[in-house]
Design a protein around this motif. Sequence first.
Motif, PDB file in Angstrom:
ATOM      1  N   THR A   1       0.831  -1.194   0.000  1.00 34.75           N
ATOM      2  CA  THR A   1       0.000   0.000   0.000  1.00 34.75           C
ATOM      3  C   THR A   1       0.872   1.254   0.000  1.00 34.75           C
ATOM      4  OG1 THR A   1      -1.711  -1.158   1.215  1.00 34.75           O
ATOM      5  CG2 THR A   1      -1.837   1.232   1.202  1.00 34.75           C
ATOM      6  N   VAL A   2       0.559   2.131  -0.890  1.00 39.97           N
ATOM      7  CA  VAL A   2       1.274   3.393  -0.993  1.00 39.97           C
ATOM      8  C   VAL A   2       0.581   4.411  -0.093  1.00 39.97           C
ATOM      9  CG1 VAL A   2       1.911   5.262  -2.559  1.00 39.97           C
ATOM     10  CG2 VAL A   2       1.957   2.906  -3.361  1.00 39.97           C
ATOM     11  N   PHE A   3       1.363   5.111   0.697  1.00 40.16           N
ATOM     12  CA  PHE A   3       0.797   6.184   1.498  1.00 40.16           C
ATOM     13  C   PHE A   3       1.365   7.499   0.989  1.00 40.16           C
ATOM     14  CE2 PHE A   3       0.481   9.275   4.863  1.00 40.16           C
ATOM     15  CZ  PHE A   3      -0.837   9.106   5.254  1.00 40.16           C
ATOM     16  N   PRO A   4       0.591   8.490   0.820  1.00 42.16           N
ATOM     17  CA  PRO A   4      -0.834   8.500   1.107  1.00 42.16           C
ATOM     18  C   PRO A   4      -1.635   7.805   0.011  1.00 42.16           C
ATOM     19  CG  PRO A   4      -0.066  10.715   0.526  1.00 42.16           C
ATOM     20  CD  PRO A   4       1.113   9.801   0.492  1.00 42.16           C
ATOM     21  N   THR A   5      -2.743   7.203   0.431  1.00 36.10           N
ATOM     22  CA  THR A   5      -3.599   6.466  -0.499  1.00 36.10           C
ATOM     23  C   THR A   5      -4.417   7.433  -1.354  1.00 36.10           C
ATOM     24  OG1 THR A   5      -5.435   6.391   1.074  1.00 36.10           O
ATOM     25  CG2 THR A   5      -3.823   4.564   1.165  1.00 36.10           C
ATOM     26  N   ILE A   6      -5.014   6.901  -2.402  1.00 38.78           N
ATOM     27  CA  ILE A   6      -5.889   7.700  -3.254  1.00 38.78           C
ATOM     28  C   ILE A   6      -7.030   8.286  -2.426  1.00 38.78           C
ATOM     29  CG2 ILE A   6      -7.558   7.597  -5.156  1.00 38.78           C
ATOM     30  CD1 ILE A   6      -5.703   5.467  -6.441  1.00 38.78           C
ATOM     31  N   GLY A   7      -7.607   7.460  -1.564  1.00 42.83           N
ATOM     32  CA  GLY A   7      -8.708   7.929  -0.725  1.00 42.83           C
ATOM     33  C   GLY A   7      -8.307   9.084   0.167  1.00 42.83           C
ATOM     34  N   TYR A   8      -7.136   8.976   0.779  1.00 39.30           N
ATOM     35  CA  TYR A   8      -6.646  10.042   1.641  1.00 39.30           C
ATOM     36  C   TYR A   8      -6.414  11.324   0.847  1.00 39.30           C
ATOM     37  CZ  TYR A   8      -3.658  12.663   4.819  1.00 39.30           C
ATOM     38  OH  TYR A   8      -3.125  13.652   5.602  1.00 39.30           O
ATOM     39  N   LEU A   9      -5.782  11.188  -0.312  1.00 34.10           N
ATOM     40  CA  LEU A   9      -5.514  12.359  -1.148  1.00 34.10           C
ATOM     41  C   LEU A   9      -6.820  12.991  -1.629  1.00 34.10           C
ATOM     42  CD1 LEU A   9      -2.502  10.988  -3.213  1.00 34.10           C
ATOM     43  CD2 LEU A   9      -2.415  12.699  -1.379  1.00 34.10           C
ATOM     44  N   ALA A  10      -7.776  12.161  -2.035  1.00 32.00           N
ATOM     45  CA  ALA A  10      -9.073  12.680  -2.480  1.00 32.00           C
ATOM     46  C   ALA A  10      -9.773  13.403  -1.337  1.00 32.00           C
ATOM     47  CB  ALA A  10      -9.942  11.545  -3.009  1.00 32.00           C
TER      48      ALA A  10
END
Length: 161
Positions: free
Chosen positions: A4-13
């Motif tokens: 898992t890459v942080f920050p995730t797409i959800g977090y960035l969105a």
Amino acid sequence: MTDTVFPTIGYLAWQFSQNIAGRLERELRALDLTLAQYNALIHTVRTPGLSSADIARRSGITAQSMGAAVNQLIGRGLLRREPHPTSRRSMCLFVTEEGHAASARADTVAGRIETETTSLFSSGDNRTLHRLLYRLVEELNPDSLASGARSDVMAPREDRS
């Protein structure tokens, strides 16, 4: 171990959404509108005859919060209620002339904020971002993108405000 890459797409969105919403909320205050009220206006402009509950679902706002926003807009003469043609329990919402003017002013603010927040992208990048976000929202909350006249509600009466 995770890939898992942080920050995730959800977090960035979420971060982007919070930034846009915060800016919009602050600037709408100068127009005497809240973000919930702006949502009510734009959805009613796009689809006359919606109920408050319809707008709440489309906006991702609780029915109670949307009801309060709608009542304030009605009190200010920006929206009006009409009886639903087939349901005695539902009321249809329509934008008044003053509501259209308020919505247009708010749309100008929203457009400027969008331009400012996406100015680092090329027009091609912006089209791609729009297309990808649209696909996500279309899958996750297609009602939020719905527009056009509904066949199950009556045509608006002439504005009597």
